[in-house]
Design a protein around this motif. Structure first.
Motif, PDB file in Angstrom:
ATOM      1  N   LYS A   1      42.612 117.197  71.753  1.00  0.00           N
ATOM      2  CA  LYS A   1      43.990 117.060  71.917  1.00  0.00           C
ATOM      3  C   LYS A   1      44.493 118.076  72.890  1.00  0.00           C
ATOM      4  O   LYS A   1      43.953 119.035  73.305  1.00  0.00           O
ATOM      5  CB  LYS A   1      44.962 117.029  70.591  1.00  0.00           C
ATOM      6  CG  LYS A   1      44.671 118.483  69.905  1.00  0.00           C
ATOM      7  CD  LYS A   1      45.306 118.177  68.425  1.00  0.00           C
ATOM      8  CE  LYS A   1      45.249 119.530  67.787  1.00  0.00           C
ATOM      9  NZ  LYS A   1      45.848 119.261  66.512  1.00  0.00           N
TER      10      LYS A   1
ATOM     11  N   PRO B   1      51.941 118.098  76.000  1.00  0.00           N
ATOM     12  CA  PRO B   1      52.497 117.739  77.381  1.00  0.00           C
ATOM     13  C   PRO B   1      52.763 119.013  78.304  1.00  0.00           C
ATOM     14  O   PRO B   1      52.461 118.614  79.571  1.00  0.00           O
ATOM     15  CB  PRO B   1      54.004 117.387  76.853  1.00  0.00           C
ATOM     16  CG  PRO B   1      53.636 116.740  75.588  1.00  0.00           C
ATOM     17  CD  PRO B   1      52.830 117.664  74.941  1.00  0.00           C
TER      18      PRO B   1
ATOM     19  N   ARG C   1      38.784 110.715  76.900  1.00  0.00           N
ATOM     20  CA  ARG C   1      40.356 110.372  76.216  1.00  0.00           C
ATOM     21  C   ARG C   1      40.593 111.609  75.667  1.00  0.00           C
ATOM     22  O   ARG C   1      39.829 112.177  74.693  1.00  0.00           O
ATOM     23  CB  ARG C   1      40.344 109.111  75.460  1.00  0.00           C
ATOM     24  CG  ARG C   1      40.415 107.805  76.313  1.00  0.00           C
ATOM     25  CD  ARG C   1      40.333 106.555  75.448  1.00  0.00           C
ATOM     26  NE  ARG C   1      39.875 105.496  76.396  1.00  0.00           N
ATOM     27  CZ  ARG C   1      38.541 105.108  76.666  1.00  0.00           C
ATOM     28  NH1 ARG C   1      37.541 106.347  76.173  1.00  0.00           N
ATOM     29  NH2 ARG C   1      38.231 104.361  77.595  1.00  0.00           N
TER      30      ARG C   1
ATOM     31  N   ILE D   1      43.981 113.108  73.127  1.00  0.00           N
ATOM     32  CA  ILE D   1      45.225 112.652  72.607  1.00  0.00           C
ATOM     33  C   ILE D   1      46.208 113.692  72.989  1.00  0.00           C
ATOM     34  O   ILE D   1      46.267 114.763  72.976  1.00  0.00           O
ATOM     35  CB  ILE D   1      45.151 112.484  70.933  1.00  0.00           C
ATOM     36  CG1 ILE D   1      43.932 111.578  70.591  1.00  0.00           C
ATOM     37  CG2 ILE D   1      46.513 112.026  70.413  1.00  0.00           C
ATOM     38  CD1 ILE D   1      44.074 110.192  71.131  1.00  0.00           C
ATOM     39  N   VAL D   2      47.502 113.098  73.588  1.00  0.00           N
ATOM     40  CA  VAL D   2      48.421 114.306  73.759  1.00  0.00           C
ATOM     41  C   VAL D   2      49.451 114.284  72.853  1.00  0.00           C
ATOM     42  O   VAL D   2      50.066 113.317  72.024  1.00  0.00           O
ATOM     43  CB  VAL D   2      49.356 113.607  74.931  1.00  0.00           C
ATOM     44  CG1 VAL D   2      50.562 114.809  75.337  1.00  0.00           C
ATOM     45  CG2 VAL D   2      48.529 113.650  76.350  1.00  0.00           C
TER      46      VAL D   2
ATOM     47  N   PRO E   1      51.172 112.166  67.687  1.00  0.00           N
ATOM     48  CA  PRO E   1      50.502 111.705  69.067  1.00  0.00           C
ATOM     49  C   PRO E   1      51.713 111.021  69.709  1.00  0.00           C
ATOM     50  O   PRO E   1      52.552 110.346  69.149  1.00  0.00           O
ATOM     51  CB  PRO E   1      49.435 110.749  68.485  1.00  0.00           C
ATOM     52  CG  PRO E   1      49.806 110.476  67.220  1.00  0.00           C
ATOM     53  CD  PRO E   1      50.438 111.532  66.543  1.00  0.00           C
ATOM     54  N   VAL E   2      51.743 111.499  71.141  1.00  0.00           N
ATOM     55  CA  VAL E   2      52.867 110.751  71.902  1.00  0.00           C
ATOM     56  C   VAL E   2      52.243 110.028  73.092  1.00  0.00           C
ATOM     57  O   VAL E   2      52.918 109.541  73.739  1.00  0.00           O
ATOM     58  CB  VAL E   2      53.924 112.124  72.380  1.00  0.00           C
ATOM     59  CG1 VAL E   2      54.523 112.512  71.082  1.00  0.00           C
ATOM     60  CG2 VAL E   2      53.057 112.927  73.182  1.00  0.00           C
ATOM     61  N   GLY E   3      50.857 110.241  73.203  1.00  0.00           N
ATOM     62  CA  GLY E   3      50.311 109.492  74.384  1.00  0.00           C
ATOM     63  C   GLY E   3      48.674 109.925  74.659  1.00  0.00           C
ATOM     64  O   GLY E   3      48.416 110.610  73.607  1.00  0.00           O
ATOM     65  N   ILE E   4      48.274 109.249  75.326  1.00  0.00           N
ATOM     66  CA  ILE E   4      46.585 109.662  75.616  1.00  0.00           C
ATOM     67  C   ILE E   4      46.694 109.852  76.928  1.00  0.00           C
ATOM     68  O   ILE E   4      47.299 109.006  77.858  1.00  0.00           O
ATOM     69  CB  ILE E   4      45.788 108.161  75.353  1.00  0.00           C
ATOM     70  CG1 ILE E   4      45.999 108.231  73.810  1.00  0.00           C
ATOM     71  CG2 ILE E   4      44.524 108.596  75.796  1.00  0.00           C
ATOM     72  CD1 ILE E   4      45.422 106.906  73.331  1.00  0.00           C
ATOM     73  N   ILE E   5      45.829 110.788  77.660  1.00  0.00           N
ATOM     74  CA  ILE E   5      45.296 110.987  78.987  1.00  0.00           C
ATOM     75  C   ILE E   5      43.821 110.586  78.924  1.00  0.00           C
ATOM     76  O   ILE E   5      43.089 110.824  78.015  1.00  0.00           O
ATOM     77  CB  ILE E   5      45.634 112.323  79.582  1.00  0.00           C
ATOM     78  CG1 ILE E   5      45.444 112.385  80.923  1.00  0.00           C
ATOM     79  CG2 ILE E   5      44.947 113.272  78.825  1.00  0.00           C
ATOM     80  CD1 ILE E   5      45.791 113.595  81.614  1.00  0.00           C
ATOM     81  N   SER E   6      43.383 109.661  80.075  1.00  0.00           N
ATOM     82  CA  SER E   6      42.071 109.336  79.928  1.00  0.00           C
ATOM     83  C   SER E   6      41.503 109.799  81.395  1.00  0.00           C
ATOM     84  O   SER E   6      42.254 110.423  82.405  1.00  0.00           O
ATOM     85  CB  SER E   6      42.169 107.674  79.905  1.00  0.00           C
ATOM     86  OG  SER E   6      42.723 107.210  81.273  1.00  0.00           O
TER      87      SER E   6
ATOM     88  N   ASP F   1      43.005 107.771  84.289  1.00  0.00           N
ATOM     89  CA  ASP F   1      44.312 108.582  84.768  1.00  0.00           C
ATOM     90  C   ASP F   1      43.955 109.567  85.795  1.00  0.00           C
ATOM     91  O   ASP F   1      44.769 109.733  86.721  1.00  0.00           O
ATOM     92  CB  ASP F   1      44.881 109.029  83.623  1.00  0.00           C
ATOM     93  CG  ASP F   1      45.432 107.973  82.635  1.00  0.00           C
ATOM     94  OD1 ASP F   1      45.858 106.950  82.947  1.00  0.00           O
ATOM     95  OD2 ASP F   1      45.634 108.198  81.364  1.00  0.00           O
TER      96      ASP F   1
END
Length: 76
Positions: free
Chosen positions: A31, A34, A52, A54-55, A61-66, A69
């Protein structure tokens, strides 16, 4: 769930048939927050072979950066 949508297409020869998410998930959750620098998250992903992250904010969790991305950023 997903099985309800695609269940008719799973056959007994499908190696995923009958498996649950719990049986195949990895225990580690990677994780970031932001405010983390993208370069730091990218370095962690490379070093740990993670695709991936997890943000989270306030541990929710508010999002995912992969990795995709990050590739998009490099391709721009």
């Amino acid at each position: 769930g997903l099985f309800e949508l695609f269940g008719d297409h799973l056959s007994s020869t499908d190696p995923l048939a009958g498996k649950t998410v719990a049986e195949i998930l990895i225990g580690a959750v990677f994780k970031a927050v932001p405010a983390d620098p993208v370069s730091s998250v990218a370095r962690m992903m490379v070093d740990l072979h993670v695709h991936r992250v997890i943000v989270v904010e306030s541990n929710k969790p508010v999002g995912i950066i992969s990795s995709m991305d990050l590739i998009k950023i490099l391709a721009e």
